[in-house]
Design an enzyme around this catalytic site. Sequence first.
Site, PDB file in Angstrom:
ATOM      1  N   ARG A   1       0.165   2.701   5.004  1.00 31.53           N
ATOM      2  CA  ARG A   1      -0.628   1.888   5.929  1.00 31.53           C
ATOM      3  C   ARG A   1       0.204   1.418   7.119  1.00 31.53           C
ATOM      4  O   ARG A   1      -0.326   1.256   8.218  1.00 31.53           O
ATOM      5  CB  ARG A   1      -1.217   0.686   5.200  1.00 31.53           C
ATOM      6  CG  ARG A   1      -2.462   1.049   4.398  1.00 31.53           C
ATOM      7  CD  ARG A   1      -2.987  -0.163   3.688  1.00 31.53           C
ATOM      8  NE  ARG A   1      -4.357   0.023   3.238  1.00 31.53           N
ATOM      9  CZ  ARG A   1      -5.038  -0.874   2.542  1.00 31.53           C
ATOM     10  NH1 ARG A   1      -4.461  -2.018   2.210  1.00 31.53           N
ATOM     11  NH2 ARG A   1      -6.279  -0.635   2.185  1.00 31.53           N
TER      12      ARG A   1
ATOM     13  N   LYS B   1     -15.175  -0.500 -11.948  1.00 27.59           N
ATOM     14  CA  LYS B   1     -16.406  -1.288 -12.051  1.00 27.59           C
ATOM     15  C   LYS B   1     -17.608  -0.615 -11.419  1.00 27.59           C
ATOM     16  O   LYS B   1     -17.495  -0.001 -10.370  1.00 27.59           O
ATOM     17  CB  LYS B   1     -16.202  -2.624 -11.355  1.00 27.59           C
ATOM     18  CG  LYS B   1     -15.398  -3.601 -12.152  1.00 27.59           C
ATOM     19  CD  LYS B   1     -15.449  -4.915 -11.428  1.00 27.59           C
ATOM     20  CE  LYS B   1     -14.642  -5.977 -12.134  1.00 27.59           C
ATOM     21  NZ  LYS B   1     -14.514  -7.152 -11.281  1.00 27.59           N
TER      22      LYS B   1
ATOM     23  N   GLY C   1      -7.443   3.887  -1.514  1.00 30.88           N
ATOM     24  CA  GLY C   1      -6.951   3.384  -2.790  1.00 30.88           C
ATOM     25  C   GLY C   1      -6.392   4.400  -3.769  1.00 30.88           C
ATOM     26  O   GLY C   1      -5.557   5.241  -3.422  1.00 30.88           O
TER      27      GLY C   1
ATOM     28  N   GLY D   1     -12.363  -0.227   0.036  1.00 25.45           N
ATOM     29  CA  GLY D   1     -13.539  -1.089   0.188  1.00 25.45           C
ATOM     30  C   GLY D   1     -14.200  -0.876   1.535  1.00 25.45           C
ATOM     31  O   GLY D   1     -15.433  -0.810   1.637  1.00 25.45           O
TER      32      GLY D   1
HETATM   33  C1  3PG Z   1      -7.557  -3.485   0.655  1.00 22.33           C
HETATM   34  O1  3PG Z   1      -6.433  -3.155   0.276  1.00 22.33           O
HETATM   35  O2  3PG Z   1      -8.590  -3.270  -0.005  1.00 22.33           O
HETATM   36  C2  3PG Z   1      -7.665  -4.151   1.984  1.00 22.33           C
HETATM   37  O3  3PG Z   1      -6.420  -4.451   2.519  1.00 22.33           O
HETATM   38  C3  3PG Z   1      -8.524  -5.399   1.869  1.00 22.33           C
HETATM   39  O4  3PG Z   1      -7.964  -6.263   0.936  1.00 22.33           O
HETATM   40  P1  3PG Z   1      -8.897  -7.236   0.124  1.00 22.33           P
HETATM   41  O5  3PG Z   1      -9.767  -6.405  -0.768  1.00 22.33           O
HETATM   42  O6  3PG Z   1      -7.978  -8.150  -0.642  1.00 22.33           O
HETATM   43  O7  3PG Z   1      -9.735  -8.008   1.128  1.00 22.33           O
END
Ligand code: 3PG
Length: 405
Positions: free
Chosen positions: A34, A211, A362, A385
């Site tokens: 990142r 989940k 992720g 997300g």
């Molecule tokens: C992530 O890694 O999902 C983003 O940086 C957002 O982080 P967060 O889900 O803690 O808001």
Amino acid sequence: MKNVKDLQVKGKVVLARVDFNVPQKGGVISDNNRIVAALPTIKELIGKGAKVVLMSHLGKIKHKEAPEVVEEQKKKNNMAPVAVELAKLLPEAKVTFCADTRGEGLKAAVAALNDGDVLLVQNTRYEKGEEKNDPELSKEWASLADAFVMDAFGSAHRAHASTVGVPEILKGEGKQVAVGYLVQKEVEALRKVVEVPANRHPYVAILGGFKVSDKIKVIDSLVKKCDKVIIGGAMAYTFFKALGYEIGNSPREEDQLDYAKKMIATGKVMLPVDSVVADSFDNPQDIRIIDIAKDGVPAGFEGMDIGPKTREIYAAEIAKAKTVFWNGPMGVFEDDRFAAGTTAVCEACAKLEDAFTVIGGGDSASAAKKLGYKEKFSHVSTGGGASLEMIENDGHLPGIDVIGD
Ligand code: 3PG
Ligand code: MG
């Protein structure tokens, strides 16, 4: 949308929101993807002679906990090691770190910048107003800056002070706001899985991970956009439970059973036909392959991966696709004994020649990297997300809309 390259910011303070929420072990960054992804924007600003102030959150800080717990979380999520990594990646610039998130210390650090210098500010979530998009906090941060750049794609689904509050204020004051190169690239790629024209079908989505409820709205919108939604990972067990199968100790979300039934009824959801199960999650000794519909998961066992028949069925479905969106591993891939399912879908995607393939952040991105297939995908998003919410909200995210409209 205005892009960072269009800004006139020589000698100006530019606040750039980046997503430096990176994993670290003992103060050492274990995956700097990142940070690397934000470099083109940071270098552009340095090249323009801006005074670059970078802000990001890191990890989670629960301000409702007891003060000593909050202190512990702050210690764990200190941004200082990220500044060290950033300085290594930007040898041409002077990179400093500010341990304060507001007040005189931060003001002085900004005032000390020369043109082309970079200042990384401590974790924005040290401030309890950050996640509440607190107007006072936004005002204070906005008062430091002459311009704002949004390059935190991974955080663009959060309407927080540093992602939405600050650019709203600066825009209201007639100051320049823009997206960075990473956000631009992410939006262009993800729009291609939000709107998929007929000639880019079949469109196959692959969803895994833990989940159901986290991904609930996205399944709903994916069944509308996709030809098939392939389910794996722990979330499959909530679907199995909804079908009345025995699932042993596998995780399930009882309050999502009706929703799971509704999704199955669309006829687009594909579920595993066999599973790899084990007698323990933390210390698996007895590992078996089971036919879930016939035998169910034995008592005391839990699901760890999709089984060999499922791997074949899923790979064959993926092989027909012209568009693929993948978020979430099929099993506990960190353990080689349970990596075959994730490997199989990853390989099937990587083999596609005339298809547009996207990984939504992720764990699936880490899996593709670990397996050596990352380069085979059309796009690997830095936001898990954020990419899911982008699909859910038909291409909109608060942190990006605020720049554009
Ligand atoms: C992530 O890694 O999902 C983003 O940086 C957002 O982080 P967060 O889900 O803690 O808001
Ligand atoms: Mg997250």
